[in-house]
Design an enzyme around this catalytic site. Structure first.
Site, short mmCIF file in Angstrom:
data_model
loop_
_atom_site.label_atom_id
_atom_site.label_comp_id
_atom_site.label_asym_id
_atom_site.label_seq_id
_atom_site.Cartn_x
_atom_site.Cartn_y
_atom_site.Cartn_z
N ASN A 7 0.87 -1.17 0.00
CA ASN A 7 0.00 0.00 0.00
C ASN A 7 0.92 1.23 0.00
O ASN A 7 1.65 1.46 0.97
CB ASN A 7 -0.90 -0.01 1.24
N GLU A 41 -4.00 1.89 -2.77
CA GLU A 41 -4.13 3.31 -2.42
C GLU A 41 -3.19 4.17 -3.25
O GLU A 41 -2.43 4.99 -2.72
CB GLU A 41 -3.91 3.53 -0.92
N TYR A 116 -7.83 -3.58 -2.35
CA TYR A 116 -7.79 -2.63 -1.25
C TYR A 116 -9.15 -2.63 -0.57
O TYR A 116 -10.15 -2.21 -1.15
CB TYR A 116 -7.45 -1.22 -1.73
N ASP A 156 -4.00 -4.84 0.77
CA ASP A 156 -4.30 -4.31 2.09
C ASP A 156 -5.74 -4.69 2.41
O ASP A 156 -6.68 -4.08 1.90
CB ASP A 156 -4.11 -2.79 2.08
N ASN A 158 -7.03 -4.65 5.46
CA ASN A 158 -7.50 -3.86 6.60
C ASN A 158 -8.26 -4.69 7.63
O ASN A 158 -9.23 -4.23 8.23
CB ASN A 158 -8.34 -2.66 6.13
N ASP A 257 3.35 4.21 5.01
CA ASP A 257 3.13 3.70 6.37
C ASP A 257 3.01 2.18 6.37
O ASP A 257 2.96 1.55 7.43
CB ASP A 257 1.93 4.35 7.04
#
Length: 266
Positions: A7, A41, A116, A156, A158, A257
């Site tokens: 990401n 992203e 994502y 990702d 999440n 990040d």
């Protein structure tokens, strides 16, 4: 085949050179051993993404992308050293077809997806939207399982699946990303024929984490989340050789990040 997922937290920021020691995503692409790189992203339309990645494309990388439907949100892409034999954007016949959250490509005899799943927020419409996307993804993954083709869906997600996938799990049991319903969904996906290959390679350990907040000492203290997964079909998972998180050596060397998660399949 070596496959990386990352990401980038905004591709135009990720390619920016921050210091002589931190040259960003483009420098990483120059030096990586990966054959395929899944991006999430990107926060860029197709033209902006191609422009940001122009040096990599000039070096021979092939690019497929699914741009966001809202400016500055989501966006996924796949970079490959070899040409794609097919590209499929979005989840057809769903509200997410053009959201820039899922992209699927065929490379030789393997299907690679970049996904994502947005963060969500417990007990809000945003969480309900996340759950609808999860349902649509599960349906597509069931179709791939039925097809019998070697496949890996990277990205990702999440969602931290277990207590070993999040450092501060006790503080997050009622928060999006670690809700019991989300964790159960991942369990059901894995029980339906998909393998979390990094966890198979690194069983019964905390992490290895792939996301750390920019704030405080989360990175330095390794207080992270493992939310970036390679979910592989059973046939491809059986060919897994190695897997690692490419965590930067220092906070100042970060260009996202998240850290790249790289898996080699034999």
């Amino acid at each position: 085949m070596i496959v990386t997922t990352i990401n980038v937290n905004g591709v135009r920021a990720a390619v920016r050179e921050r210091s002589p020691e931190n040259l960003g995503l483009l420098d990483w692409l120059t030096n990586t051993s990966a054959d395929v790189v899944c991006l999430q992203e990107t926060r860029a339309d197709d033209d902006q993404l191609a422009q940001a990645l122009a040096p990599a494309i000039a070096d021979g990388w092939h690019l497929a992308s699914a741009e966001p439907h809202l400016k500055g949100r989501s966006g996924v892409a796949v970079l490959s050293r070899t040409p794609f034999s097919a590209v499929r954007i979005g989840l057809p016949a769903t509200e997410f077809e053009l959201h820039g959250r899922y992209l699927e490509v065929d490379i030789a005899d393997v299907t690679v997806g970049s996904v994502y799943v947005h963060t969500g927020e417990a007990e809000t419409e945003r969480q309900l939207e996340k759950e609808r996307f999860m349902s649509a993804m599960a349906k597509r993954m069931s179709e791939l399982t039925a097809d019998g083709r070697d496949a890996v869906i990277c990205g990702d997600w999440n969602i931290a699946h277990t207590e070993n996938d999040i450092k501060a799990w006790k503080a997050n049991v009622k928060k999006a990303g670690f809700l019991p319903s989300e964790r159960q969904w991942l369990t059901e996906v894995m029980e339906s024929g998909w393998v979390d290959v990094m966890r198979t390679l690194h069983p019964d350990v905390a992490g290895p984490y792939s996301w750390w907040s920019w704030r405080g000492k989360a990175f330095d203290n390794d207080a992270g989340w493992r939310i970036d997964y390679h979910l592989a079909s059973e046939s491809l998972a059986a060919r897994t050789v190695t897997g690692r998180v490419e965590k930067p050596a220092a906070y100042a060397l970060r260009w996202s990040d998240h850290a790249p998660v790289t898996v080699e399949f034999g």
